[in-house]
Design an enzyme around this catalytic site. Structure first.
Site, PDB file in Angstrom:
ATOM      1  CG  ASP A  13      -1.808  -1.226   1.269  1.00  0.00           C
ATOM      2  OD1 ASP A  13      -2.287  -1.659   0.205  1.00  0.00           O
ATOM      3  OD2 ASP A  13      -1.978  -1.768   2.368  1.00  0.00           O
ATOM      4  CE  LYS A  16       3.112  -2.453  -4.396  1.00  0.00           C
ATOM      5  NZ  LYS A  16       2.720  -2.171  -3.017  1.00  0.00           N
ATOM      6  N   GLY A  40      -4.152  -4.470  -4.633  1.00  0.00           N
ATOM      7  CA  GLY A  40      -5.127  -3.481  -5.105  1.00  0.00           C
ATOM      8  C   GLY A  40      -4.367  -2.232  -5.501  1.00  0.00           C
ATOM      9  CG  HIS A  41      -1.243  -2.219  -7.743  1.00  0.00           C
ATOM     10  ND1 HIS A  41      -0.315  -2.886  -8.502  1.00  0.00           N
ATOM     11  CD2 HIS A  41      -0.938  -2.508  -6.455  1.00  0.00           C
ATOM     12  CE1 HIS A  41       0.504  -3.543  -7.699  1.00  0.00           C
ATOM     13  NE2 HIS A  41       0.141  -3.328  -6.465  1.00  0.00           N
ATOM     14  CD  GLN A 225       0.817  -8.799  -2.356  1.00  0.00           C
ATOM     15  OE1 GLN A 225       1.636  -9.474  -2.962  1.00  0.00           O
ATOM     16  NE2 GLN A 225      -0.414  -8.638  -2.795  1.00  0.00           N
TER      17      GLN A 225
HETATM   18  P1  IMP Z   1      -2.692 -12.872   1.903  1.00  0.00           P
HETATM   19  O1  IMP Z   1      -1.733 -12.327   0.910  1.00  0.00           O
HETATM   20  O2  IMP Z   1      -4.134 -12.640   1.554  1.00  0.00           O
HETATM   21  O3  IMP Z   1      -2.402 -14.305   2.267  1.00  0.00           O
HETATM   22  O4  IMP Z   1      -2.492 -12.047   3.276  1.00  0.00           O
HETATM   23  C1  IMP Z   1      -1.295 -12.136   4.055  1.00  0.00           C
HETATM   24  C2  IMP Z   1      -0.954 -10.775   4.657  1.00  0.00           C
HETATM   25  O5  IMP Z   1      -0.549  -9.892   3.623  1.00  0.00           O
HETATM   26  C3  IMP Z   1      -2.125 -10.087   5.368  1.00  0.00           C
HETATM   27  O6  IMP Z   1      -1.612  -9.361   6.472  1.00  0.00           O
HETATM   28  C4  IMP Z   1      -2.647  -9.128   4.323  1.00  0.00           C
HETATM   29  O7  IMP Z   1      -3.315  -8.027   4.895  1.00  0.00           O
HETATM   30  C5  IMP Z   1      -1.345  -8.709   3.659  1.00  0.00           C
HETATM   31  N1  IMP Z   1      -1.531  -8.272   2.275  1.00  0.00           N
HETATM   32  C6  IMP Z   1      -1.776  -9.034   1.186  1.00  0.00           C
HETATM   33  N2  IMP Z   1      -1.854  -8.285   0.075  1.00  0.00           N
HETATM   34  C7  IMP Z   1      -1.644  -7.018   0.458  1.00  0.00           C
HETATM   35  C8  IMP Z   1      -1.577  -5.781  -0.255  1.00  0.00           C
HETATM   36  O8  IMP Z   1      -1.709  -5.706  -1.484  1.00  0.00           O
HETATM   37  N3  IMP Z   1      -1.329  -4.675   0.503  1.00  0.00           N
HETATM   38  C9  IMP Z   1      -1.138  -4.742   1.836  1.00  0.00           C
HETATM   39  N4  IMP Z   1      -1.188  -5.863   2.542  1.00  0.00           N
HETATM   40  C10 IMP Z   1      -1.443  -6.998   1.862  1.00  0.00           C
END
Ligand code: IMP
Length: 427
Positions: A13, A16, A40-41, A225
């Site tokens: 977040d 990007k 989520g971009h 991420q």
């Molecule tokens: P997962 O990727 O859904 O398995 O989540 C694992 C961890 O990564 C959790 O804490 C999510 O909130 C975090 N996470 C996954 N994708 C994003 C992202 O695009 N931005 C911020 N945090 C993320």
């Protein structure tokens, strides 16, 4: 620009999407290499706002070919939905503009259920706070060698038999829990339709990417991420299941590291995190609330409020080292405009000992006490600045200090959500 990798340097977040959109002006190809629709971009063009989850942000530049590389886990139903929604808003998304790797592992409906089941089974304090998109279980199947890949969508009979076999296996696990078992026939009907829709996009993108590199095309690798969610380097186990760092660009696309020219690190002027896990500079008070409100810090994928805190130079310096950052893009500087003073974490104190390197052990990061230095705020709007020199003096001093602390130069500064609220800097 030649061949560049763009990564998030914090917990995701960082903004990007916006920086990618600015950088793709002169780019021939944009490649996603890891993660899935957990990302989520957000891209704002004029008065229009788009949130992309799987389609690379280059889709808004007609000259750029978008590639979803083999390292991405793809939920075919979600990708289909995203493509259709973009088309409804007059964005051209055809197989000429978007390619999906034959080798991508697919997120199946049972992965989403397993993600929710695992989270439910974890006791309080151990829950990861995943996006519940099935990301972890899909990567687990890939490593367990039982995953289904995009190429299987090209052969409906084979796809159906693989899906049914796996779904029946997972249903035995799901049925033993409080969750409702999958209606395999109904799920297959949806998948069969989606496979037909996506088949023309599926191709060997390793060849596409390597051809472009050989032809000296400008390629941008779009990370999702951020560093501290990387499965190897992040705050394990509170991480996602892929390599979010620079090296993931190569394994996730099939391009040799020798082609990478530079690495851009996107870094927010403060820190946020979504989901559970340690966050040493988190502010659980009014200041944190204020940052959340000023920065509109709510997840682009799940809408969850983001946890907010001061800039963490310990975490960011380590991140710039692992990623090999050549140039930083600092985002959301304008969010700090109203502060009288700003804090920067320069060291952690763990069990009475002070250190400036990020510990490997999550338990240590959890109890780390941040040691701060304080800088004066600038208390004036920065949203209209279009060069470093137009920024208030204290904002310039703040940026210079961040750059010095993390050992990386600043090349881009963003002072608002719009395309034009961005300028370059030779920091
Ligand atoms: P997962 O990727 O859904 O398995 O989540 C694992 C961890 O990564 C959790 O804490 C999510 O909130 C975090 N996470 C996954 N994708 C994003 C992202 O695009 N931005 C911020 N945090 C993320």
């Amino acid at each position: 620009m030649a061949i560049s990798v763009l990564v998030g340097t914090q917990w995701g977040d960082e903004g990007k999407g916006k920086i990618i959109d600015v950088l793709t002006r002169d780019v021939d190809m944009v490649v996603r290499f890891q993660g899935g629709n957990n990302a989520g971009h957000t891209v704002e063009i004029g008065t229009e706002k788009f949130v992309l989850h799987l389609v690379p942000s280059g889709i808004f530049r007609n000259n750029a070919l978008c590639v979803i590389g083999n390292g991405v886990v793809v939920d075919p139903l979600e990708l289909t939905k995203e493509i259709k929604e973009l088309r409804e808003r007059d964005v051209e998304v055809s197989p000429k503009r978007l390619e999906l790797s034959t080798r991508c592992h697919l997120i199946m409906p049972y992965h989403r259920i397993m993600d929710a089941m695992h989270e439910q089974a974890r006791s309080e304090g151990k829950k990861i706070g995943t996006t519940k998109r099935g990301i972890g279980p899909a990567y687990a199947d890939k490593a367990s060698r039982i995953g289904i890949r995009a190429l299987e969508m090209l052969d409906p009979k084979r796809f159906e038999s693989r899906f049914r076999e796996q779904a029946e296996y997972y249903n035995t696990i799901i049925s033993a829990s409080a969750m409702e078992a999958l209606d395999i026939d109904a799920e297959w009907a949806k998948l069969a339709e989606t496979a037909e829709f996506l088949a023309p996009f599926v191709t060997d993108t390793v060849l596409t990417v390597n051809k472009a590199a050989r032809e000296n095309r400008n390629i941008l690798f779009e990370g999702a991420q951020g560093m501290w969610l990387d499965v190897d380097y992040g705050t394990y186990p509170f991480v996602t299941s892929s390599n979010t760092t620079t090296s993931g660009a190569c394994t996730g696309s099939g391009l040799s590291p020798k082609y990478i020219d530079d690495v851009v690190g996107v870094m927010k002027a403060y820190t946020t995190r979504v989901g559970a896990g340690p966050f040493p500079t988190e502010l659980l008070d009014d200041t944190g609330e204020f940052l959340r409100a000023e920065g509109h810090e709510f997840g682009a994928t799940t809408g969850r409020p983001r946890r907010c805190g001061w800039f963490d130079a310990v975490a960011s310096r380590y991140s710039c080292m692992v990623n090999g950052i050549d140039m930083l893009a600092i985002t959301k500087l304008d969010v700090l405009d109203k502060f009288e003073e700003l804090k920067i974490c320069t060291a952690y104190e763990v069990n009475g000992e002070r250190g400036t390197d990020m510990p490997s052990d999550n338990d240590e990061i959890t109890i780390a006490k941040p040691i701060y230095e304080t800088m004066p705020g600038w208390r004036s709007p920065t949203c209209d600045a279009r060069s470093f020199d137009e920024l208030p003096e204290n904002a310039r001093l703040y940026l210079n200090r961040l750059s010095e602390l993390v050992n990386a130069k600043i090349g881009i500064i963003s002072v608002g959500p719009n395309r034009d609220q961005t300028f370059t800097h030779n920091g």
